[in-house]
Design a protein around this motif. Structure first.
Motif, mmCIF file in Angstrom:
data_model
loop_
_atom_site.group_PDB
_atom_site.id
_atom_site.type_symbol
_atom_site.label_atom_id
_atom_site.label_comp_id
_atom_site.label_asym_id
_atom_site.label_seq_id
_atom_site.Cartn_x
_atom_site.Cartn_y
_atom_site.Cartn_z
ATOM 1 N N SER A 257 0.821 -1.212 0.000
ATOM 2 C CA SER A 257 0.000 0.000 0.000
ATOM 3 C C SER A 257 0.853 1.259 0.000
ATOM 4 O O SER A 257 0.405 2.316 -0.458
ATOM 5 N N GLN A 258 2.096 1.191 0.475
ATOM 6 C CA GLN A 258 2.997 2.345 0.426
ATOM 7 C C GLN A 258 3.715 2.441 -0.926
ATOM 8 O O GLN A 258 4.028 3.536 -1.387
ATOM 9 N N TRP A 259 3.975 1.278 -1.538
ATOM 10 C CA TRP A 259 4.672 1.290 -2.826
ATOM 11 C C TRP A 259 3.766 1.768 -3.955
ATOM 12 O O TRP A 259 4.208 2.529 -4.823
ATOM 13 N N TRP A 260 2.506 1.347 -3.960
ATOM 14 C CA TRP A 260 1.650 1.605 -5.103
ATOM 15 C C TRP A 260 1.516 3.087 -5.458
ATOM 16 O O TRP A 260 1.649 3.442 -6.639
ATOM 17 N N PRO A 261 1.227 3.999 -4.535
ATOM 18 C CA PRO A 261 1.088 5.415 -4.926
ATOM 19 C C PRO A 261 2.343 5.968 -5.596
ATOM 20 O O PRO A 261 2.245 6.771 -6.534
ATOM 21 N N ARG A 262 3.510 5.545 -5.132
ATOM 22 C CA ARG A 262 4.757 6.005 -5.747
ATOM 23 C C ARG A 262 4.871 5.483 -7.180
ATOM 24 O O ARG A 262 5.261 6.213 -8.094
ATOM 25 N N PHE A 263 4.544 4.214 -7.374
ATOM 26 C CA PHE A 263 4.597 3.626 -8.713
ATOM 27 C C PHE A 263 3.616 4.328 -9.640
ATOM 28 O O PHE A 263 3.954 4.659 -10.785
ATOM 29 N N LYS A 264 2.406 4.551 -9.176
ATOM 30 C CA LYS A 264 1.382 5.188 -10.001
ATOM 31 C C LYS A 264 1.812 6.595 -10.420
ATOM 32 O O LYS A 264 1.628 6.997 -11.579
ATOM 33 N N ASN A 265 2.394 7.341 -9.512
ATOM 34 C CA ASN A 265 2.851 8.695 -9.841
ATOM 35 C C ASN A 265 3.941 8.684 -10.918
ATOM 36 O O ASN A 265 4.039 9.607 -11.713
ATOM 37 N N ASN A 266 4.720 7.633 -10.926
ATOM 38 C CA ASN A 266 5.787 7.513 -11.925
ATOM 39 C C ASN A 266 5.290 7.062 -13.287
ATOM 40 O O ASN A 266 6.006 7.189 -14.286
ATOM 41 N N HIS A 267 4.057 6.525 -13.330
ATOM 42 C CA HIS A 267 3.528 5.965 -14.574
ATOM 43 C C HIS A 267 2.146 6.523 -14.891
ATOM 44 O O HIS A 267 1.304 5.838 -15.462
ATOM 45 N N GLN A 268 1.904 7.737 -14.498
ATOM 46 C CA GLN A 268 0.588 8.340 -14.693
ATOM 47 C C GLN A 268 0.290 8.511 -16.180
ATOM 48 O O GLN A 268 1.165 8.877 -16.967
ATOM 49 N N VAL A 269 -0.959 8.225 -16.538
ATOM 50 C CA VAL A 269 -1.398 8.435 -17.923
ATOM 51 C C VAL A 269 -2.583 9.388 -17.903
ATOM 52 O O VAL A 269 -3.318 9.475 -16.927
ATOM 53 N N THR A 270 -2.763 10.127 -18.999
ATOM 54 C CA THR A 270 -3.857 11.089 -19.080
ATOM 55 C C THR A 270 -4.838 10.687 -20.161
ATOM 56 O O THR A 270 -4.513 9.910 -21.065
ATOM 57 N N GLY A 271 -6.045 11.258 -20.101
ATOM 58 C CA GLY A 271 -7.069 10.940 -21.082
ATOM 59 C C GLY A 271 -7.579 9.523 -20.920
ATOM 60 O O GLY A 271 -7.297 8.846 -19.947
ATOM 61 N N PHE A 272 -8.335 9.069 -21.915
ATOM 62 C CA PHE A 272 -8.857 7.709 -21.848
ATOM 63 C C PHE A 272 -7.755 6.740 -22.248
ATOM 64 O O PHE A 272 -7.171 6.841 -23.313
ATOM 65 N N HIS A 273 -7.476 5.816 -21.380
ATOM 66 C CA HIS A 273 -6.423 4.841 -21.643
ATOM 67 C C HIS A 273 -6.766 3.571 -20.871
ATOM 68 O O HIS A 273 -7.133 3.650 -19.697
ATOM 69 N N PRO A 274 -6.644 2.389 -21.489
ATOM 70 C CA PRO A 274 -6.963 1.146 -20.787
ATOM 71 C C PRO A 274 -6.197 0.974 -19.483
ATOM 72 O O PRO A 274 -6.688 0.344 -18.547
ATOM 73 N N ARG A 275 -4.998 1.559 -19.427
ATOM 74 C CA ARG A 275 -4.190 1.403 -18.224
ATOM 75 C C ARG A 275 -4.857 2.050 -17.008
ATOM 76 O O ARG A 275 -4.654 1.632 -15.877
ATOM 77 N N ARG A 276 -5.677 3.077 -17.245
ATOM 78 C CA ARG A 276 -6.327 3.754 -16.135
ATOM 79 C C ARG A 276 -7.282 2.809 -15.402
ATOM 80 O O ARG A 276 -7.432 2.878 -14.185
ATOM 81 N N MET A 277 -7.949 1.924 -16.144
ATOM 82 C CA MET A 277 -8.842 0.950 -15.512
ATOM 83 C C MET A 277 -8.051 -0.068 -14.707
ATOM 84 O O MET A 277 -8.474 -0.496 -13.624
ATOM 85 N N VAL A 278 -6.889 -0.471 -15.241
ATOM 86 C CA VAL A 278 -6.025 -1.382 -14.501
ATOM 87 C C VAL A 278 -5.550 -0.715 -13.222
ATOM 88 O O VAL A 278 -5.547 -1.309 -12.139
ATOM 89 N N TYR A 279 -5.172 0.549 -13.329
ATOM 90 C CA TYR A 279 -4.690 1.270 -12.165
ATOM 91 C C TYR A 279 -5.780 1.446 -11.117
ATOM 92 O O TYR A 279 -5.497 1.458 -9.915
#
Length: 308
Positions: A257-279
């Motif tokens: 739970s501490q690692w995930w927010p850091r990972f997400k911030n490093n791999h943020q995507v914008t707009g509609f993207h399938p990865r957003r649903m995975v995230y």
């Protein structure tokens, strides 16, 4: 492969989404063992933590070159390679409830020069009675389940069948010289307190998350209930020589739970993207684990059951 089979694999609940969390070439899917807090939120950190949780389980299972392993819920097979390459196990069998993951696991074993293990690690339901008959007489002396046992349709049934199979292995080896061990080792999610000691809100949130995660409510016990099951039920206790339960909640629940927010911030995507649903899936998972750990509602345990 037919188009229908490809579609079925694409939309499997236990699929390939976790590949996005890993470094290239890795397919780990467990919550990881975080001996130190994540610093940068990298995929490398996740892959290493996931492998470390597998090592923790292997140590609990006392894996060595005499081990004949049945891996229940082996995911995409990274742990299967670990059992072979690091612990030099004698034989490997496996069952996994995902076509897509099993395909990758078999391919990884094939590529590593393990065609026999690839053939013996198959798709199947670990709670299918007929499945267990196929493992009789194979000398299986280690059964392992890494971060998956609470997802099984009936965890208690899996434990009973595992212990019975290991007991039969003990009988087969009783006339042989030397010391032999038959062990069941698995990681499990337990209730930190009884349902009756939780608020209505807490019970509602946990039950909702269980439903979304396809975890049967009946699979969640308290530590006390687990201990009673292992030492008090005749079905279990007459076959069990000893058991050991180790709490690793901080290293697993809090670590992920501490690692995930850091990972997400490093791999943020914008707009509609399938990865957003995975995230979104991991947003919810990380928030839930953090909440449950902080309020002392769930524990994550490393369990060893010695049959002989």
């Amino acid at each position: 492969m037919t188009r229908m089979r490809k579609l079925r694999r694409l939309f499997e609940f236990y699929g390939l989404a976790e590949k996005r969390l890993n470094v290239a070439g890795k397919h780990w899917g467990n919550l990881g063992f975080w001996s130190t807090p994540a610093q940068v939120g990298s995929a490398q950190e996740y892959s290493e933590a996931a492998a470390d949780l597998a090592h923790q389980l292997a140590a609990k299972a006392c894996l060595d070159n005499h081990s004949v392993v049945l891996d229940s819920g082996f995911g995409c097979g990274d742990q299967l390679l670990l059992w072979h390459q690091h612990y030099h196990i004698r034989k490997l069998y496996g069952v996994n409830w995902s076509h897509s993951q099993t395909d990758i696991a078999q391919q990884q074993l094939e590529n590593a020069g393990r065609p026999t293990s690839a053939e013996q690690c198959r798709f199947g339901n670990v709670c299918d009675p007929m499945l267990w008959h196929t493992y009789e007489g194979l000398g299986i002396n280690r059964i392992m389940a890494l971060d998956c046992v609470y997802h099984f349709p009936d965890k208690a049934y899996f434990l009973r069948q595992s212990i019975k199979l290991l007991a039969s292995c003990c009988d087969q080896e009783s006339d042989q010289e030397g010391e032999h061990h038959a062990l069941l080792a698995y990681t499990d999610l337990l209730l930190a307190k009884p349902w009756s000691n939780m608020s209505v809100w807490q019970r509602t949130v946990i039950r909702l998350m269980l439903k979304l995660s396809r975890v049967p409510v009946s699979n969640l016990y308290t530590l006390e209930q687990t201990q009673q099951q292992l030492s008090g039920e005749a079905t279990f206790s007459e076959l069990i020589q000893s058991y050991d339960i180790e709490d690793i909640s901080e290293q697993v629940l809090q670590g992920f739970s501490q690692w995930w927010p850091r990972f997400k911030n490093n791999h943020q995507v914008t707009g509609f993207h399938p990865r957003r649903m995975v995230y979104l899936k991991y947003d919810i998972t990380a928030a839930f684990l953090s909440w449950a750990y902080r309020h002392k509602l769930l524990n994550y345990q490393l369990i060893q059951i010695k049959v002989c």
